[in-house]
Motif scaffolding. Structure first.
Motif, PDB file in Angstrom:
ATOM      1  N   ALA A 136       0.971  -1.409   0.188  1.00 56.54           N
ATOM      2  CA  ALA A 136       0.060   0.138   0.022  1.00 56.54           C
ATOM      3  C   ALA A 136       0.788   1.141   0.016  1.00 56.54           C
ATOM      4  O   ALA A 136       1.899   1.290   0.589  1.00 56.54           O
ATOM      5  CB  ALA A 136      -0.939  -0.006   1.436  1.00 56.54           C
ATOM      6  N   PRO A 137       0.453   2.137  -0.754  1.00 54.87           N
ATOM      7  CA  PRO A 137       1.031   3.414  -0.779  1.00 54.87           C
ATOM      8  C   PRO A 137       0.937   4.303   0.697  1.00 54.87           C
ATOM      9  O   PRO A 137      -0.123   4.075   1.172  1.00 54.87           O
ATOM     10  CB  PRO A 137       0.622   4.202  -1.984  1.00 54.87           C
ATOM     11  CG  PRO A 137      -0.815   3.779  -1.966  1.00 54.87           C
ATOM     12  CD  PRO A 137      -0.662   2.411  -1.685  1.00 54.87           C
ATOM     13  N   ALA A 138       1.950   5.071   0.990  1.00 53.30           N
ATOM     14  CA  ALA A 138       1.933   5.671   2.412  1.00 53.30           C
ATOM     15  C   ALA A 138       1.694   7.019   2.368  1.00 53.30           C
ATOM     16  O   ALA A 138       1.787   7.832   3.139  1.00 53.30           O
ATOM     17  CB  ALA A 138       3.414   5.478   3.085  1.00 53.30           C
ATOM     18  N   ARG A 139       1.313   7.457   1.311  1.00 53.13           N
ATOM     19  CA  ARG A 139       1.079   9.160   0.930  1.00 53.13           C
ATOM     20  C   ARG A 139      -0.218   9.296   1.932  1.00 53.13           C
ATOM     21  O   ARG A 139      -0.219  10.483   2.853  1.00 53.13           O
ATOM     22  CB  ARG A 139       0.770   9.300  -0.441  1.00 53.13           C
ATOM     23  CG  ARG A 139       2.046   9.090  -1.330  1.00 53.13           C
ATOM     24  CD  ARG A 139       1.650   9.654  -2.671  1.00 53.13           C
ATOM     25  NE  ARG A 139       2.694   9.473  -3.702  1.00 53.13           N
ATOM     26  CZ  ARG A 139       2.489   8.467  -4.322  1.00 53.13           C
ATOM     27  NH1 ARG A 139       1.524   7.400  -4.623  1.00 53.13           N
ATOM     28  NH2 ARG A 139       3.588   8.358  -5.143  1.00 53.13           N
ATOM     29  N   VAL A 140      -1.219   8.658   2.034  1.00 51.63           N
ATOM     30  CA  VAL A 140      -2.319   8.968   2.736  1.00 51.63           C
ATOM     31  C   VAL A 140      -2.041   8.831   4.234  1.00 51.63           C
ATOM     32  O   VAL A 140      -2.359   9.831   5.105  1.00 51.63           O
ATOM     33  CB  VAL A 140      -3.566   8.208   2.414  1.00 51.63           C
ATOM     34  CG1 VAL A 140      -4.883   8.316   3.494  1.00 51.63           C
ATOM     35  CG2 VAL A 140      -4.077   8.377   1.019  1.00 51.63           C
ATOM     36  N   VAL A 141      -1.342   7.808   4.710  1.00 58.27           N
ATOM     37  CA  VAL A 141      -0.915   7.614   6.041  1.00 58.27           C
ATOM     38  C   VAL A 141      -0.139   8.771   6.407  1.00 58.27           C
ATOM     39  O   VAL A 141      -0.247   9.538   7.156  1.00 58.27           O
ATOM     40  CB  VAL A 141      -0.129   6.364   6.400  1.00 58.27           C
ATOM     41  CG1 VAL A 141       0.124   6.392   7.712  1.00 58.27           C
ATOM     42  CG2 VAL A 141      -1.044   5.211   5.913  1.00 58.27           C
ATOM     43  N   ARG A 142       0.868   9.172   5.619  1.00 53.95           N
ATOM     44  CA  ARG A 142       1.780  10.536   5.960  1.00 53.95           C
ATOM     45  C   ARG A 142       1.062  11.637   6.210  1.00 53.95           C
ATOM     46  O   ARG A 142       1.323  12.658   6.966  1.00 53.95           O
ATOM     47  CB  ARG A 142       2.920  10.551   4.861  1.00 53.95           C
ATOM     48  CG  ARG A 142       3.965   9.492   5.016  1.00 53.95           C
ATOM     49  CD  ARG A 142       5.333  10.180   4.171  1.00 53.95           C
ATOM     50  NE  ARG A 142       5.054  10.244   2.907  1.00 53.95           N
ATOM     51  CZ  ARG A 142       5.213   9.380   1.941  1.00 53.95           C
ATOM     52  NH1 ARG A 142       5.734   7.985   2.208  1.00 53.95           N
ATOM     53  NH2 ARG A 142       4.811   9.458   0.644  1.00 53.95           N
ATOM     54  N   ALA A 143       0.026  11.895   5.024  1.00 48.55           N
ATOM     55  CA  ALA A 143      -0.820  13.232   5.347  1.00 48.55           C
ATOM     56  C   ALA A 143      -1.537  13.275   6.546  1.00 48.55           C
ATOM     57  O   ALA A 143      -1.490  14.110   7.187  1.00 48.55           O
ATOM     58  CB  ALA A 143      -1.746  13.030   4.080  1.00 48.55           C
ATOM     59  N   ALA A 144      -2.046  11.984   6.965  1.00 48.71           N
ATOM     60  CA  ALA A 144      -2.854  12.211   8.300  1.00 48.71           C
ATOM     61  C   ALA A 144      -1.722  12.219   9.694  1.00 48.71           C
ATOM     62  O   ALA A 144      -2.127  12.908  10.454  1.00 48.71           O
ATOM     63  CB  ALA A 144      -3.526  10.933   8.422  1.00 48.71           C
ATOM     64  N   LEU A 145      -0.690  11.630   9.385  1.00 56.30           N
ATOM     65  CA  LEU A 145       0.440  11.732  10.148  1.00 56.30           C
ATOM     66  C   LEU A 145       1.180  13.161  10.580  1.00 56.30           C
ATOM     67  O   LEU A 145       1.193  13.749  11.669  1.00 56.30           O
ATOM     68  CB  LEU A 145       1.912  10.786   9.714  1.00 56.30           C
ATOM     69  CG  LEU A 145       2.857  10.621  11.093  1.00 56.30           C
ATOM     70  CD1 LEU A 145       2.204  10.031  12.307  1.00 56.30           C
ATOM     71  CD2 LEU A 145       3.798   9.718  10.313  1.00 56.30           C
ATOM     72  N   VAL A 146       1.142  13.986   9.292  1.00 52.74           N
ATOM     73  CA  VAL A 146       1.430  15.380   9.373  1.00 52.74           C
ATOM     74  C   VAL A 146       0.401  16.214  10.158  1.00 52.74           C
ATOM     75  O   VAL A 146       0.764  16.943  11.353  1.00 52.74           O
ATOM     76  CB  VAL A 146       1.316  15.797   8.008  1.00 52.74           C
ATOM     77  CG1 VAL A 146       1.477  17.447   8.352  1.00 52.74           C
ATOM     78  CG2 VAL A 146       2.910  15.274   7.411  1.00 52.74           C
ATOM     79  N   VAL A 147      -0.815  15.897  10.193  1.00 58.09           N
ATOM     80  CA  VAL A 147      -1.785  16.621  10.798  1.00 58.09           C
ATOM     81  C   VAL A 147      -1.877  16.295  12.348  1.00 58.09           C
ATOM     82  O   VAL A 147      -1.900  17.076  13.141  1.00 58.09           O
ATOM     83  CB  VAL A 147      -3.369  16.104  10.302  1.00 58.09           C
ATOM     84  CG1 VAL A 147      -4.489  16.837  11.066  1.00 58.09           C
ATOM     85  CG2 VAL A 147      -3.364  16.724   8.859  1.00 58.09           C
ATOM     86  N   VAL A 148      -1.677  15.015  12.616  1.00 57.96           N
ATOM     87  CA  VAL A 148      -1.850  14.408  14.207  1.00 57.96           C
ATOM     88  C   VAL A 148      -0.323  15.244  14.741  1.00 57.96           C
ATOM     89  O   VAL A 148      -0.643  15.673  15.966  1.00 57.96           O
ATOM     90  CB  VAL A 148      -1.722  12.923  14.233  1.00 57.96           C
ATOM     91  CG1 VAL A 148      -1.470  12.457  15.749  1.00 57.96           C
ATOM     92  CG2 VAL A 148      -2.981  12.714  13.731  1.00 57.96           C
ATOM     93  N   LEU A 149       0.693  15.065  14.041  1.00 53.93           N
ATOM     94  CA  LEU A 149       1.938  15.521  14.746  1.00 53.93           C
ATOM     95  C   LEU A 149       1.664  16.910  14.911  1.00 53.93           C
ATOM     96  O   LEU A 149       2.381  17.512  15.978  1.00 53.93           O
ATOM     97  CB  LEU A 149       3.237  15.167  14.040  1.00 53.93           C
ATOM     98  CG  LEU A 149       3.386  13.800  13.713  1.00 53.93           C
ATOM     99  CD1 LEU A 149       4.769  13.535  12.953  1.00 53.93           C
ATOM    100  CD2 LEU A 149       3.539  13.236  14.955  1.00 53.93           C
ATOM    101  N   LEU A 150       1.195  17.816  13.783  1.00 54.47           N
ATOM    102  CA  LEU A 150       1.215  19.084  14.044  1.00 54.47           C
ATOM    103  C   LEU A 150       0.271  19.723  15.281  1.00 54.47           C
ATOM    104  O   LEU A 150       0.639  20.376  16.225  1.00 54.47           O
ATOM    105  CB  LEU A 150       0.701  19.743  12.847  1.00 54.47           C
ATOM    106  CG  LEU A 150       0.660  21.376  12.718  1.00 54.47           C
ATOM    107  CD1 LEU A 150       1.886  21.818  12.990  1.00 54.47           C
ATOM    108  CD2 LEU A 150       0.024  21.669  11.488  1.00 54.47           C
ATOM    109  N   ALA A 151      -0.838  18.860  15.539  1.00 59.29           N
ATOM    110  CA  ALA A 151      -1.716  19.366  16.473  1.00 59.29           C
ATOM    111  C   ALA A 151      -1.111  18.882  17.766  1.00 59.29           C
ATOM    112  O   ALA A 151      -1.380  19.489  18.725  1.00 59.29           O
ATOM    113  CB  ALA A 151      -3.149  18.373  16.155  1.00 59.29           C
ATOM    114  N   SER A 152      -0.485  17.557  17.928  1.00 60.85           N
ATOM    115  CA  SER A 152       0.269  17.176  19.090  1.00 60.85           C
ATOM    116  C   SER A 152       1.281  18.317  19.422  1.00 60.85           C
ATOM    117  O   SER A 152       1.345  18.652  20.769  1.00 60.85           O
ATOM    118  CB  SER A 152       0.850  15.986  19.104  1.00 60.85           C
ATOM    119  OG  SER A 152      -0.013  15.130  18.571  1.00 60.85           O
TER     120      SER A 152
END
Length: 302
Positions: free
Chosen positions: A234-250
């Motif tokens: 599976a490509p990880a682009r979607v996961v990375r995008a969600a990860l950016v949002v979560v990391l920024l919020a944290s």
């Protein structure tokens, strides 16, 4: 044992196995922000859990041959001693509320660095396919790789963040032709001794809580196995995008940002990400057409 904590561990484990990043960068803020765990205890307990979890995902990549062992060796030569040094350095800063606040701020800075690294990684991937094979053998650069391991180990020892989130993006900058699945496999394997060294230091000198680590492991071990199996498919682009949002919020919450600032920042981030993805898809869609037109014109000219 808190079932919600185990569920959080499952989600984090899947992200770690799929992308090679996000363990400490996600789990430690979750422990601090949602479970009210003091920062030092969260760092210590998460590192011990990661030391047990990461070998499971690494074993899957070792079996598939998606590990560059020379890179692993040079990274570990720098990261393992510096991870233990990071624990001693954090211990030397002081105890009580002062060190808790210092760890919280350091964690926020590390998360922002991880966000910037993920964005750089995504921008670099616009010029090539994730699964594009390298035309030439990978040439390992010992000194930069050793220094990367040393800096990453120090950050991990201080904050529990960096074994994947920071090191993997700098690895991509040093070795842009390293395939995505090889990047994830190499990063997961090098993180095993790195996290183990930092975890040992926290067990001896930190604020380790066995019940927290066990709660995380109940969910994270099956999660990392699932994510590692998916990582080559599976490509990880979607996961990375969600990860950016979560990391920024944290990171913003760790810095004490008001909820309004948090919501506005995340909204702008999502909008910019959607627009950037649309522009990228359009550029990739036009590229084959342009190539086809040039071939057609050359054949008729001939």
């Amino acid at each position: 044992m808190d079932p919600v904590l185990a569920l959080a561990g499952l989600g984090v484990g899947i992200v770690v196995g799929l992308t090679g990043m996000g363990g400490g960068a996600l789990m430690t803020p979750v422990l601090v922000l949602f479970f009210g765990v003091p920062p030092l205890a969260a760092v210590s307990s998460d590192l011990v859990a990661s030391a047990v979890m990461k070998p499971f995902g690494s074993f899957v990549h070792i079996r598939r041959g998606t590990v560059n062992w020379r890179l692993v060796g040079w990274l570990c030569a720098g990261s393992v001693p510096c991870a233990f040094l990071g624990v001693l350095l954090m211990r030397a800063i002081g105890t009580g509320g002062g060190i808790q606040h210092a760890v919280q701020l350091a964690l926020g800075v590390a998360l922002l660095l991880a966000v910037m690294g993920l964005i750089v990684k995504s921008l670099r991937e616009t010029s090539r396919r994730d699964d594009a094979p390298s035309a030439t053998p990978l040439r390992v650069r010992p000194l930069p790789t050793l220094l990367l391991g040393a800096v990453g180990g120090l950050v991990v020892g201080l904050t529990s963040v960096g074994s994947g989130s920071l090191i993997i993006v700098v690895l991509l900058a040093l070795y842009p032709m390293l395939r995505a699945n090889d990047l994830v496999g190499t990063d997961l394997v090098q993180a095993v001794p790195l996290v183990a060294a930092a975890a040992l230091g926290h067990v001896l000198f930190g604020d380790f809580h066995l019940d927290l680590s066990l709660g995380i492991l109940v969910g994270s071990i099956p999660g990392v196995l699932i994510g590692a199996r998916l990582s080559s498919r599976a490509p990880a682009r979607v996961v990375r995008a969600a990860l950016v949002v979560v990391l920024l919020a944290s990171a913003l919450k760790l810095f004490g940002a008001p909820n309004l600032v948090l919501l506005v920042t995340l909204g702008v981030t999502v909008v910019v990400g959607v627009l950037g993805s649309a522009v990228r898809r359009g550029a990739l869609g036009r590229r084959p057409a342009a190539v086809g037109s040039r071939v057609y014109a050359d054949s008729h000219t001939a």
